[in-house]
Design a protein around this motif. Structure first.
Motif, PDB file in Angstrom:
ATOM      1  N   GLY A  54      38.429  44.939  47.121  1.00  0.00           N
ATOM      2  CA  GLY A  54      38.980  45.736  48.213  1.00  0.00           C
ATOM      3  C   GLY A  54      39.284  47.170  47.831  1.00  0.00           C
ATOM      4  N   GLN A  55      39.318  47.467  46.552  1.00  0.00           N
ATOM      5  CA  GLN A  55      39.560  48.829  46.090  1.00  0.00           C
ATOM      6  C   GLN A  55      38.266  49.644  46.213  1.00  0.00           C
ATOM      7  N   SER A  56      38.393  50.910  46.594  1.00  0.00           N
ATOM      8  CA  SER A  56      37.203  51.768  46.663  1.00  0.00           C
ATOM      9  C   SER A  56      37.001  52.495  45.347  1.00  0.00           C
ATOM     10  N   THR A  57      35.749  52.771  45.025  1.00  0.00           N
ATOM     11  CA  THR A  57      35.480  53.512  43.793  1.00  0.00           C
ATOM     12  C   THR A  57      35.941  54.962  43.914  1.00  0.00           C
ATOM     13  N   LYS A 106      33.834  44.064  45.712  1.00  0.00           N
ATOM     14  CA  LYS A 106      33.886  42.684  46.159  1.00  0.00           C
ATOM     15  C   LYS A 106      34.253  41.773  44.988  1.00  0.00           C
ATOM     16  N   ASP A 107      34.781  40.601  45.294  1.00  0.00           N
ATOM     17  CA  ASP A 107      35.122  39.646  44.261  1.00  0.00           C
ATOM     18  C   ASP A 107      33.884  39.308  43.431  1.00  0.00           C
ATOM     19  N   GLY A 108      34.007  39.445  42.119  1.00  0.00           N
ATOM     20  CA  GLY A 108      32.891  39.161  41.224  1.00  0.00           C
ATOM     21  C   GLY A 108      32.047  40.358  40.861  1.00  0.00           C
ATOM     22  N   ALA A 132      35.989  43.021  39.075  1.00  0.00           N
ATOM     23  CA  ALA A 132      36.874  42.894  40.233  1.00  0.00           C
ATOM     24  C   ALA A 132      36.993  41.416  40.571  1.00  0.00           C
ATOM     25  N   GLY A 133      38.164  40.845  40.381  1.00  0.00           N
ATOM     26  CA  GLY A 133      38.349  39.436  40.691  1.00  0.00           C
ATOM     27  C   GLY A 133      37.811  38.532  39.597  1.00  0.00           C
ATOM     28  N   LYS A 134      37.194  37.420  39.995  1.00  0.00           N
ATOM     29  CA  LYS A 134      36.714  36.415  39.058  1.00  0.00           C
ATOM     30  C   LYS A 134      35.361  36.824  38.484  1.00  0.00           C
TER      31      LYS A 134
END
Length: 282
Positions: A54-57, A106-108, A132-134
Motif C-alpha cells: 500500500g505504500q507508494s514508491t 503489493k504484498d509479496g 513488501a509483506g510476505k
C-alpha cells in the motif's frame, strides 16, 4: 551504470595519477569514503519501516530525500542527467533505475532501493533488497543468491587479484544456481566523482582485466535474474527491465582495496543488509 558509461567520464579526469585509467587514492581518502558510505547505509537502514503493501514508491523517495537533507548531505541523483529523485526504486522484474511514482506496493513485491549521497565531496553509493509483506519462496531464493554473490565478489578483492576474478566469483556462483547475471549494467569507480573507471563487470574469467591495487575505490553491484540475462530500457530512458519479465534482484556495496584486502564503505550500521532483515536481522 551501463557498461560503457565509465569510459565516457574518463576524459573529465585527465592529469590525475592512475593505473589503467583508475585513480589510486591516498590513505586519508578512505575516511571520506567511510563517512559518506555510512550515511548512505544509515538511510537504507532507516527506510525499512516505510516499505509495506500500500505504500507508494514516491512516498519512500520523499522520505529518503528528507533524510539525505537531515543528515547534512546532498543527493547525487537529483539533477543527474535530468533525473529528479533521491533514489532509484526497482520492483520485481525491474533490473535497475526504476523511477519512484504513485504506484503502490503489493504484498509479496520485492524491490531494490539505491541511494547515493555526497558528503564533503565524497560519494556514498549503495543499494539493497526489500520486501513488501510476505516474501515469496522463489523471490527469497533469488535474493539470497544475489546477496551471496555480491559477498563472494567482495571476497575476491585484494591486491594482486584482477577485476576478472571478481566477475568470475559472482558469475560462477550465480550460474551454479541456474540463474543469470545481467551483462548490460556494471559497477563503477567512484570517490570524489559519481562514475569513473573502471567498469566492474559481474562476469568474467579469472586473471583477466586490470590488477587490483591498494587505493582503488569502486562499487560491486550484481544484478541477477531468475530467467535470462537480457534487459531492455523503457521509453522513459531510465527504467531497465528483464526482457522475459522474470524477477530480478540487486545488491550494491562501495569498496576500497586495502594493503591486504578490502574495506566495505557501505556496511549497514544496524546490521540489516541481510536479504531477510524484515524477518530476522543479520
Amino acid at each position: 551504470m551501463s557498461v560503457f558509461e565509465a569510459d565516457r567520464v574518463n576524459e573529465k579526469h585527465k592529469g590525475i595519477v592512475t593505473r589503467d585509467g583508475i585513480r589510486i587514492h591516498e590513505t586519508v581518502d578512505y575516511q571520506g569514503m567511510q563517512a559518506a558510505g555510512r550515511v548512505a547505509a544509515e538511510i537504507l537502514d532507516e527506510i525499512a519501516e516505510h516499505v509495506f503493501p500500500g505504500q507508494s514508491t514516491a512516498e519512500i523517495d520523499r522520505i529518503i530525500e528528507e533524510k539525505v537533507i537531515a543528515k547534512g548531505t546532498k543527493s547525487a541523483t537529483i539533477g543527474y542527467k535530468g533525473y529528479q529523485h533521491a533514489s532509484c526504486i526497482s520492483i520485481n522484474h525491474v533490473v535497475c533505475h526504476g523511477i519512484p511514482s504513485a504506484k503502490t506496493l503489493k504484498d509479496g513485491d520485492i524491490l531494490n532501493i539505491d541511494v547515493t549521497v555526497i558528503l564533503d565531496g565524497w560519494y556514498g553509493d549503495t543499494s539493497r533488497m526489500y520486501v513488501a509483506g510476505k516474501l515469496p519462496r522463489k523471490a527469497e531464493r533469488l535474493i539470497q543468491v544475489t546477496h551471496d554473490a555480491l559477498m563472494l565478489g567482495i571476497e575476491a578483492v585484494k591486491p594482486g587479484n584482477t577485476f576478472g576474478d571478481i566477475g568470475y566469483a559472482i558469475q560462477s556462483y550465480v550460474e551454479s544456481h541456474r540463474m543469470s547475471v545481467v551483462r548490460d549494467f556494471c559497477g563503477h569507480g567512484l570517490g570524489r566523482v559519481f562514475h569513473a573507471p573502471p567498469n566492474v563487470l559481474h562476469y568474467g574469467r579469472p586473471g583477466t582485466g586490470p590488477v587490483l591495487e591498494e587505493g582503488m575505490f569502486f562499487t560491486i553491484e550484481p544484478m541477477v535474474n531468475l530467467g535470462r540475462p537480457e534487459t531492455k530500457v523503457l521509453a522513459d530512458e531510465w527504467t531497465a527491465v528483464t526482457r522475459d519479465k522474470s524477477l530480478s534482484a540487486q545488491f550494491e556495496h562501495s569498496v576500497g582495496v586495502t594493503a591486504d584486502g578490502v574495506d566495505i564503505f557501505t556496511l549497514s550500521p544496524a546490521g540489516t543488509f541481510h536479504p531477510t532483515y524484515t524477518q530476522t536481522a543479520e
